[in-house]
Design a protein around this motif. Sequence first.
Motif, short mmCIF file in Angstrom:
data_model
loop_
_atom_site.label_atom_id
_atom_site.label_comp_id
_atom_site.label_asym_id
_atom_site.label_seq_id
_atom_site.Cartn_x
_atom_site.Cartn_y
_atom_site.Cartn_z
N PHE A 1 -10.14 -82.09 34.86
CA PHE A 1 -9.14 -83.02 34.85
C PHE A 1 -7.77 -82.27 35.89
N ARG A 2 -7.96 -80.90 36.02
CA ARG A 2 -7.04 -80.50 36.88
C ARG A 2 -7.62 -79.48 37.83
N PRO A 3 -8.36 -79.84 38.79
CA PRO A 3 -9.61 -79.26 39.64
C PRO A 3 -8.85 -78.34 40.72
N MET A 4 -9.27 -77.13 41.06
CA MET A 4 -8.66 -76.32 42.13
C MET A 4 -9.84 -76.26 43.06
N ASP B 1 -6.62 -85.13 46.66
CA ASP B 1 -5.71 -84.69 45.86
C ASP B 1 -4.68 -86.13 45.42
N ALA B 2 -4.09 -85.97 44.50
CA ALA B 2 -3.20 -87.08 43.74
C ALA B 2 -1.93 -87.43 44.85
N ASN C 1 -6.59 -89.33 38.23
CA ASN C 1 -5.63 -90.29 38.22
C ASN C 1 -4.32 -89.50 37.53
N ASN C 2 -4.25 -88.15 37.93
CA ASN C 2 -3.17 -87.46 37.35
C ASN C 2 -1.84 -87.53 38.26
N LEU C 3 -1.03 -88.56 38.10
CA LEU C 3 0.40 -88.59 38.78
C LEU C 3 1.42 -88.01 37.93
N THR C 4 2.30 -87.21 38.59
CA THR C 4 3.44 -86.65 37.83
C THR C 4 4.57 -87.17 38.53
N GLY C 5 5.76 -87.16 37.55
CA GLY C 5 6.84 -87.69 38.01
C GLY C 5 7.19 -89.14 38.05
N VAL C 6 5.96 -89.87 37.53
CA VAL C 6 6.16 -91.44 37.59
C VAL C 6 6.74 -91.76 36.03
N ASP C 7 6.99 -93.05 35.94
CA ASP C 7 7.60 -93.71 34.76
C ASP C 7 6.46 -94.47 33.78
N TYR D 1 -4.51 -77.33 45.05
CA TYR D 1 -4.46 -76.02 44.17
C TYR D 1 -5.54 -75.08 44.51
N ASN D 2 -5.05 -74.24 45.52
CA ASN D 2 -5.98 -73.32 46.18
C ASN D 2 -6.02 -71.90 45.61
N SER D 3 -7.62 -71.53 45.36
CA SER D 3 -7.62 -70.13 44.63
C SER D 3 -8.60 -69.49 45.14
N ASN D 4 -8.54 -67.97 44.94
CA ASN D 4 -9.39 -66.95 45.27
C ASN D 4 -10.39 -66.87 44.42
N LEU D 5 -11.25 -66.16 44.47
CA LEU D 5 -12.68 -66.00 43.64
C LEU D 5 -12.28 -65.37 42.20
N ILE D 6 -11.35 -64.59 42.26
CA ILE D 6 -11.01 -63.74 40.84
C ILE D 6 -10.18 -65.03 40.08
N ASP D 7 -9.44 -65.82 40.40
CA ASP D 7 -8.77 -66.73 39.70
C ASP D 7 -9.21 -68.16 39.53
N TYR D 8 -10.28 -68.20 40.14
CA TYR D 8 -10.92 -69.46 40.20
C TYR D 8 -11.56 -70.03 38.86
N ARG D 9 -11.27 -71.34 38.51
CA ARG D 9 -12.24 -71.66 37.35
C ARG D 9 -12.24 -73.12 37.26
#
Length: 667
Positions: A520-523, A547-548, A309-315, A508-516
């Motif tokens: 709440f903020r899944p990639m 995604d949101a 439920n992570n929405l950005t730029g809303v009031d 939010y797309n990642s390679n193996l090295i950068d993935y974690r």
Amino acid sequence: MNSRYKLFLGIICLIYSSRVVAQKKHFSLFSPDAKTEVKITAGQTLSYSVTHNQKQVLLPSKLAILLSDGKIIGEDNTVVKTSRRNVNQNVQPLYGMASNYRDAYNEIIIKFKENYDIVFRVFDNGVAYRFRTSLPGRIKVKEEQINYQLTADADAWIQTTNSFQFSYEEQFFKKKISSLIGKPIASLPFVTESNGIKVAITESDLLDYPGYYLTYAGNNTLKGISPKFILKDTIGGQDNFNKLSLLDADYIAETEGIRDFPWRLMILEENDKDLLYNNLVYLLASENKIEDTSWIKPGKVSWDWWNANNLTGVDFKSGFNTATYKYFIDFAAENKLEYIMMDEGWSDQFDLLKVNDGSVVTSGTTALSGTLDMPYLFNYAKQKGVGIILWCVWHTLDRQMIEALDQFQKWGVKGVKVDFMNRDDQTVVCFYERLAKETAKRKMIIDFHAAYKPTGLERTYPNILNFEAVQGLEWNKFSEVDILTQATILPFTRMLAGPMDYTPGGLYNSNLIDYRKSFFRPMTLGTRCNQLAMFTMYYAPFEMLADAPTAYQKEPEILAYLAAMPNTWDDTIPLEGKIGDHAVIARRKGSTWHIAGLNNWTGKNVKIKFDFLDAGDYQATIFSDGINANRIGSDYKKTTQKIDKASSLEIQMANGGGFAIKLEKIK
């Protein structure tokens, strides 16, 4: 002992032996194209063997059902009658991977004096059998003997579990079939090879009966094993969402003596790529039992849970509150998405009549800011032409089924997502059908999560739009396992069983090295185009956009492509592939084609020939991995060009990459 007495005993033994041999009967059945032959032997035991293209695929393998009263169906058989028929027809599913499924097979029914039959069907690409009984009253099935004696200790793509209380959310690994000796056991579908022929083992028409798994019995033989009937269970497991067995019976099912048992199916193909499209599980299932299906509507879903439920730029503060879901509804309406999901957190998980008042705890964190005005949201969604789907814990819904569904109907709920069954013993299998009936009465669809593999129930009750039964995108929220490696295994294995709710669409797309991992903020592992390809590759009549809404709104090209993506198809053509390496498939809706490619972690080029197209020109919109996609997964490029049936196109896929093509006919 004198010689005359020895001679007498010899004659008696010879006469007895000849009678036993005389009782044995042999039957042969060919596929419509005459390439596959099944040989059936009925006598003291019942067995069958299979050849394909004159290659032995299955050695004689014994079949039987053991009842608790000691009766063995499939032993000491006395054949009284046989009947044969040839079927060649088109089945038109309410929705599917094509508008027509060719249903062509040859069938034999062998009737025995002991009040049971064995039915075999041979297709060009598979062999299926089932028992049919006509026994008085109710019966208890102690064990069903299911055996597959292959020609060698072959490699197989195996998904294992140590327990029957399992949600089909493990990975497939390439191992020898002998690796299944003892524990663990393997779930279905099970894909292996015998004498160079691809063999996929699964089942269909599973009703009022447990599912089964495979173990190794020695001598290159796979043996079926089913969960016991559960006499007593208790709430437990993850967040008390499961029900765990406390006491098992010594039998697997108690059922009617007059019945058809599930189909045991072997899919046969010569090439990996041909496993990408198969509808035998659907064709073997019982036909539709819902008279009015006009209200059943496949579609795409704006999903709340994966993006937390992570929405950005809303009031407003986003969370489980009216403002957040009003935003989801507006997003769905603006982009012509059919549904939104209200997942875990909208209610008390153990009381579906108690709506979240702002104090509900979900997944270890207090639900954010505010309360939910359900009548308002459902009225607003109705005005916008958007359906709302509600998530439920299965045993809560089972306990409150009638009163909860009645309340849902008053609100205007369009369907339920039912979660955490994690079992396929007889009790849970019956729960699926009971829920399908009750929701159909109220014109609601179903999405089963933490579910067992599909067995054709979506044909029998087409209000069941999807099943999870996969280690899907949600695993990126809470695990560091490499689920991308599975991306090019699933189309050849799990997808053979039926629709799959993988829930793709993470941006939010990642390679193996950068993935974690991040709850709440899944990639996602792999590239942006790998995610896009899944919407075509993975058949899902009920498809999440994971995604949101605000994440998609920042990517208008991606949003426009996904919003217009079909969920069901008029035609499907496998183009190429190798299990665990890559897969390329084409699907058509109307005159528009979608082509998708999925890759493993090794970059490669694929060449697509468009000879399957109709005459004329097509406008191709191509999403392919960007030049820096190996470093930054979200890097992609969008190009357009004209294509016709004489064209070919070479596309480079990055490590963990893919591509998605849309072909629109130029009029």
